[in-house]
Design a protein around this motif. Structure first.
Motif, mmCIF file in Angstrom:
data_model
loop_
_atom_site.group_PDB
_atom_site.id
_atom_site.type_symbol
_atom_site.label_atom_id
_atom_site.label_comp_id
_atom_site.label_asym_id
_atom_site.label_seq_id
_atom_site.Cartn_x
_atom_site.Cartn_y
_atom_site.Cartn_z
ATOM 1 N N ARG A 61 21.434 -9.473 44.306
ATOM 2 C CA ARG A 61 20.395 -8.753 43.546
ATOM 3 C C ARG A 61 20.346 -9.586 42.311
ATOM 4 N NH1 ARG A 61 21.190 -3.484 41.103
ATOM 5 N NH2 ARG A 61 23.213 -3.780 41.728
ATOM 6 N N ALA A 62 21.375 -9.732 41.549
ATOM 7 C CA ALA A 62 21.476 -10.412 39.953
ATOM 8 C C ALA A 62 20.714 -11.789 39.950
ATOM 9 C CB ALA A 62 22.788 -10.436 39.597
ATOM 10 N N ILE A 68 16.145 -17.906 36.211
ATOM 11 C CA ILE A 68 15.216 -19.066 36.597
ATOM 12 C C ILE A 68 16.339 -20.494 36.616
ATOM 13 C CG2 ILE A 68 13.246 -20.423 35.889
ATOM 14 C CD1 ILE A 68 11.929 -18.075 34.852
ATOM 15 N N ALA A 69 16.151 -21.311 37.619
ATOM 16 C CA ALA A 69 16.998 -22.328 37.620
ATOM 17 C C ALA A 69 18.520 -22.132 37.161
ATOM 18 C CB ALA A 69 16.181 -23.232 36.786
ATOM 19 N N GLY A 70 18.828 -20.906 37.583
ATOM 20 C CA GLY A 70 20.247 -20.468 37.560
ATOM 21 C C GLY A 70 20.496 -19.853 36.165
ATOM 22 N N LYS A 71 19.591 -19.816 35.242
ATOM 23 C CA LYS A 71 19.772 -19.174 33.989
ATOM 24 C C LYS A 71 19.469 -17.876 33.773
ATOM 25 C CE LYS A 71 20.267 -23.803 31.296
ATOM 26 N NZ LYS A 71 19.559 -24.374 30.404
ATOM 27 N N THR A 72 19.827 -16.973 33.432
ATOM 28 C CA THR A 72 19.557 -15.412 33.227
ATOM 29 C C THR A 72 18.576 -15.506 31.835
ATOM 30 O OG1 THR A 72 21.681 -14.494 33.932
ATOM 31 C CG2 THR A 72 20.518 -13.245 32.215
ATOM 32 N N MET A 97 21.853 -14.156 28.998
ATOM 33 C CA MET A 97 21.735 -15.405 28.961
ATOM 34 C C MET A 97 23.224 -16.106 28.458
ATOM 35 S SD MET A 97 19.177 -17.801 26.728
ATOM 36 C CE MET A 97 17.422 -17.520 27.567
ATOM 37 N N GLY A 98 23.505 -17.202 28.876
ATOM 38 C CA GLY A 98 24.650 -17.857 28.678
ATOM 39 C C GLY A 98 24.787 -18.440 27.211
ATOM 40 N N LEU A 99 25.718 -18.939 26.922
ATOM 41 C CA LEU A 99 26.162 -19.676 25.489
ATOM 42 C C LEU A 99 26.013 -21.153 25.980
ATOM 43 C CD1 LEU A 99 29.282 -17.731 24.028
ATOM 44 C CD2 LEU A 99 27.035 -17.989 23.002
ATOM 45 N N GLU A 100 25.278 -21.955 24.952
ATOM 46 C CA GLU A 100 25.115 -23.209 25.132
ATOM 47 C C GLU A 100 25.326 -24.251 23.813
ATOM 48 O OE1 GLU A 100 21.909 -24.919 27.595
ATOM 49 O OE2 GLU A 100 21.315 -23.030 28.200
#
Length: 273
Positions: A61-62, A68-72, A97-100
């Motif tokens: 589900r998540a 999109i393209a593995g990014k939340t 979303m992850g930290l970058e």
């Protein structure tokens, strides 16, 4: 090498704990768990894996509705079905979303802080270039205890932990310190252990015999300040079509720690903070 932690044989016990669990504080309808960490670490996959272990079947589900393209993309909260129609476990997971690396990439640290305080509503489209403003329609001006985060979970891939750049470490430590000041307990999840260690890929039950993973746990503890007992190696479900008892055991043991940590923060937490 002897096992440096013993978890096997806990699956049914942990499942029963989840099925029987109710927050001690009656004001808390659902324990709120916030996931954060570097982009691509497996936060959404961990949510799916928890859902899979609870349901007894692989779910996605998540990953299907918020990436999109593995990014939340959005601040999104997930409930876990308890079996019957409209019945859910009394805990929820919120994904970010992850930290970058870079000032205009990934989620803003200030947005994570606002999320911990309950100021960000579900559906907020995260903007890497700027933090949420108080006049944004998704800004929650008066968060309740149920809106606030009760446990902060840092998700890091075992394949990349040893090459975390200094900037990411600084951001993650800033988030940890903010959580500490808010008295929010913290747990770390170490994902992709099968990709990082050939012994574990050959047999998942080698996880706590792996010298490599033990070294990673110790390094992560020194680098970010987690105690080793709060760091849980797991394998997320990715291409599997059926659940696996050993994989479930690692996931449910981590979930048990997350829930119990949350109880420590909510049992005596004041209504207004």
């Amino acid at each position: 090498m002897a096992e440096w932690r013993c978890v096997w044989g806990h699956k049914n016990k942990d499942l029963k704990f989840m099925k029987d669990y109710q927050p001690y504080n009656e004001e808390v309808k659902q324990l709120r768990v916030l996931l954060h960490g570097p982009a691509g670490a497996g936060k959404s996959s961990f949510i799916n894996s928890v859902d899979s272990a609870l349901q007894g079947r692989v779910t996605d589900r998540a990953l299907a509705d918020n990436t999109i393209a593995g990014k939340t993309r959005k601040h999104r909260t997930y409930q876990f079905n308890k079996g019957g129609p409209g019945t859910f476990y009394p805990f929820v997971f919120t994904d970010l979303m992850g930290l970058e690396k870079g000032t205009k990439k990934g989620v803003c640290v200030e947005d994570i802080k606002q999320a911990m305080k309950g100021h960000i509503k579900d559906g907020y489209e995260i903007n890497p270039c700027s933090q949420i403003s108080e006049d944004n329609q998704n800004y929650n001006k008066d968060p309740t205890l149920n809106d606030q985060v009760h446990v902060l979970v840092c998700v890091i891939a075992a394949t990349t932990e040893n090459i975390l750049d200094d900037e990411s470490v600084i951001k993650m430590r800033e988030v940890r310190l903010a959580a500490r000041d808010l008295e929010i307990p913290q747990v770390a999840i170490l994902t992709k252990i099968d990709e990082a260690c050939p012994e574990v890929k050959a047999d998942i039950k080698n996880v706590y015999k792996s010298k490599y993973l033990k070294t990673l746990v110790d390094d992560l503890s020194a680098k970010l300040g987690f105690t080793p007992t709060c760091i849980f190696p797991v394998k997320n479900y990715r291409s599997e079509i059926k659940t696996n008892d050993e994989v479930d055991t690692l996931i449910l043991r981590a979930l048990n720690k997350i829930i119990n940590s949350g109880e420590e923060s909510t049992a005596c937490r004041p209504t207004n903070c």
